[in-house]
Scaffold this motif. Sequence first.
Motif, short mmCIF file in Angstrom:
data_model
loop_
_atom_site.label_atom_id
_atom_site.label_comp_id
_atom_site.label_asym_id
_atom_site.label_seq_id
_atom_site.Cartn_x
_atom_site.Cartn_y
_atom_site.Cartn_z
N GLN A 110 0.77 -1.28 -0.02
CA GLN A 110 -0.04 -0.57 0.18
C GLN A 110 0.69 0.91 0.20
O GLN A 110 0.17 1.70 -0.96
CB GLN A 110 -1.20 -0.11 1.84
N LEU A 113 2.36 1.62 -3.39
CA LEU A 113 1.24 2.45 -4.67
C LEU A 113 0.78 3.47 -4.65
O LEU A 113 0.83 4.47 -5.76
CB LEU A 113 -0.08 0.88 -4.14
N LEU A 116 3.56 5.68 -6.22
CA LEU A 116 4.02 5.38 -7.57
C LEU A 116 2.89 6.33 -7.99
O LEU A 116 2.56 6.08 -8.92
CB LEU A 116 4.52 3.71 -7.96
N HIS A 117 1.65 5.30 -7.44
CA HIS A 117 1.04 6.38 -8.28
C HIS A 117 -0.57 7.65 -7.51
O HIS A 117 -1.57 7.64 -7.52
CB HIS A 117 -0.77 5.53 -8.42
N SER A 118 0.32 9.07 -7.40
CA SER A 118 0.60 9.90 -6.49
C SER A 118 -0.48 9.92 -5.21
O SER A 118 -2.17 10.82 -5.63
CB SER A 118 -0.11 11.01 -7.28
N ASN A 120 -2.90 7.66 -5.34
CA ASN A 120 -3.90 6.18 -5.13
C ASN A 120 -4.02 5.55 -4.91
O ASN A 120 -2.41 4.68 -4.69
CB ASN A 120 -4.23 6.52 -6.25
N TRP A 121 -4.22 4.18 -4.38
CA TRP A 121 -4.44 2.75 -4.06
C TRP A 121 -5.36 1.92 -4.26
O TRP A 121 -5.47 0.46 -4.33
CB TRP A 121 -3.57 2.52 -2.04
N THR A 122 -6.21 2.57 -4.98
CA THR A 122 -7.57 1.81 -5.06
C THR A 122 -8.26 1.96 -6.47
O THR A 122 -7.27 2.81 -7.35
CB THR A 122 -8.76 2.15 -4.42
N HIS A 123 -8.43 0.85 -7.67
CA HIS A 123 -8.46 1.00 -9.12
C HIS A 123 -9.95 1.77 -8.41
O HIS A 123 -11.14 1.63 -8.39
CB HIS A 123 -8.67 -0.63 -9.52
N GLU B 160 -11.00 -6.56 -7.41
CA GLU B 160 -11.84 -5.45 -7.57
C GLU B 160 -11.11 -3.90 -7.32
O GLU B 160 -11.57 -3.01 -6.97
CB GLU B 160 -12.57 -5.85 -6.39
N LYS B 161 -10.00 -3.86 -5.72
CA LYS B 161 -9.20 -3.27 -5.26
C LYS B 161 -8.29 -2.94 -6.29
O LYS B 161 -7.90 -1.71 -6.53
CB LYS B 161 -8.53 -3.04 -3.88
N TYR B 162 -7.51 -3.47 -6.58
CA TYR B 162 -6.16 -2.93 -6.86
C TYR B 162 -6.04 -2.70 -8.94
O TYR B 162 -5.69 -2.26 -9.49
CB TYR B 162 -5.59 -3.98 -6.36
N GLY B 163 -7.51 -3.27 -8.87
CA GLY B 163 -7.28 -3.60 -10.64
C GLY B 163 -7.03 -4.40 -11.45
O GLY B 163 -6.90 -5.61 -11.01
N GLY B 173 -3.36 -1.53 -12.08
CA GLY B 173 -5.39 -0.80 -11.82
C GLY B 173 -5.25 -0.93 -12.82
O GLY B 173 -5.78 -1.91 -13.78
N ILE B 228 1.10 7.04 -14.18
CA ILE B 228 -0.18 6.71 -12.68
C ILE B 228 -0.87 5.78 -13.69
O ILE B 228 -1.54 6.15 -14.55
CB ILE B 228 -0.67 8.43 -12.55
N LEU B 230 -3.37 3.48 -11.38
CA LEU B 230 -4.14 3.18 -10.35
C LEU B 230 -4.67 4.53 -10.55
O LEU B 230 -3.85 6.08 -9.63
CB LEU B 230 -2.89 2.70 -8.95
N GLY B 231 -6.39 4.82 -9.69
CA GLY B 231 -6.17 4.89 -8.94
C GLY B 231 -7.80 6.25 -9.62
O GLY B 231 -8.35 7.29 -9.34
#
Lengths: 182, 361
Positions: A110, A113, A116-118, A120-123, B160-163, B173, B228, B230-231
């Motif tokens: 977590q 992530l 790495l993704h500014s 964010n950690w959920t899709h 579901e959470k991480y894509g 993602g 990016i 993810l998210g």
Amino acid sequence: MLCQECGQRPAALHFTKIINGEKTEVNLCEVCAQEKSGMLMFSGQPGFDFNNLLAGLLKIDPSFQKPSQSPLQQEELLHCEYCSMTFPQFLKLGRFGCAHCYETFKDQLQPVLRRLHSGNWTHNGKIPKRIGGDIHLRKHVDELKQSLQQCIASEEFEKAAQIRDEIRSIEKKLAGNAEGGE
Amino acid sequence: MSLEHFLNQAVSSWMSEEGPDSDIVLSTRIRLARNIEQYKFPSLFSHEEAKMVVAKMEHLLKTSGFETFGPMELLKINEMQPLQKRVLMEKHLISPQLAEESPNGAVVLTENEEVSIMINEEDHIRIQCLFPGLQLANALEAANEIDDWLEDHIQYAFDEKYGYLTSCPTNVGTGIRASVMMHLPGLILTQQMNRIVPAINQLGFVVRGIYGEGSEALGNIFQISNQITLGKSEEDICRDLMGVVSQLISQERSAREALQRTSNIQLEDRVFRSLGVLTNSRIIESKEAARCLSDVRLGIDMGYIHQMSKSILNELMILTQPGFLQQYAGGQLRPHERDIRRAALIRERLKMESKNIKGEE
């Protein structure tokens, strides 16, 4: 300055890569640069070793938390049941071994992530049509719940009642799916 | 349709056709990374598993072929010659990693080369759509169509959470990499790129192809892509990239106008000198060729050179890469021999255009 590839000839080409403000200097001689040319400029993947960067990110963690020495030891013992990848192996490789690794290493993952993704950690993107059936509905319920709160806040009670009914019917359907699926 | 066909058909549609804003944007690419749930990722999988992934794709192509983008063909990496791999790489159809580090790799190509699906690269499946000009929405739509087709037949690794789960957590993602290749000579000549790159980086986008002093790219060509995955949704990622690219386009256009206003004759001189070098040189290195090609392309876009096809930059930047030169020569070449071949190829290609060239007096 000597070429960083062969370490023999003097470096003639000097690149600076800037990725997310991170500067990396690359110094190559003509011969090595020729070999690398094309790839450096045209590949979708950058030539520099991302793994090191990622491993760096992951390794920083313990020193920030550092309540005790034990978490690190636990991490070292942790391994994926499906592909038997261990955490140190992941650090070295910068790649996971299988889809289950995400679950196995979720506690370590977590913070990485987020970095790495500014943050964010959920899709929040595409959901596959076939395997994602219920996920679509659940996401829709979450959205409806949000707009329900907004309606209540702005005192649009009629609209809120409509949304509430919609949520109920979807939740019923989801419950039905879960039972039917068992 | 054979491998020879792909290789001989040296010019892909994204190189020769014009798309929206193609005076500045050369091409748009969308890549989606996907994995099959039941197999280990390529970093750890066994040869058997790797072969099963390829077999699955082969079977899928045979039984439920997808014809929206024309017939598709699967080519195995271990059945290709080194030179053939190199050519596919220079055409952006496969990655260096697939060519060099994936013995069980394969690629599925459509006839027009707009779609390539890499198998067993860093992830089991990497769908790639390459369109001329600025066409993010179209490329995304095409990639999604292929993705939906594959998902009908393949159990993707999805959480579901991480894509979509990927080998590397940098792609998890959406698994999307949207990138736009831009020709930005105006921003280089007016020395604005140094300021712009850090700003783009701060928005979560990556600029590649930076050459010397952190400012000059080979042929003034830059690739801007998202970092990016993810998210944010795929659409948001593309929209944000579109925002950055539109900004760059308008800045590049105003830089060109400013150049024309303040140093018209110098610019014209530069363009025609470069054209002279390309038309007359007998030995030319790739860096010099790239620089001159960029100048000539700028000259075409700004109206100094008439009736020469715009695609000359895209085409020759690819065709003068070592792999293509050797393909053209029919064998291995040493660097010095390549420089001679490169000059010959460029002269030959320009001769095809020269009947039409009328420089402004």
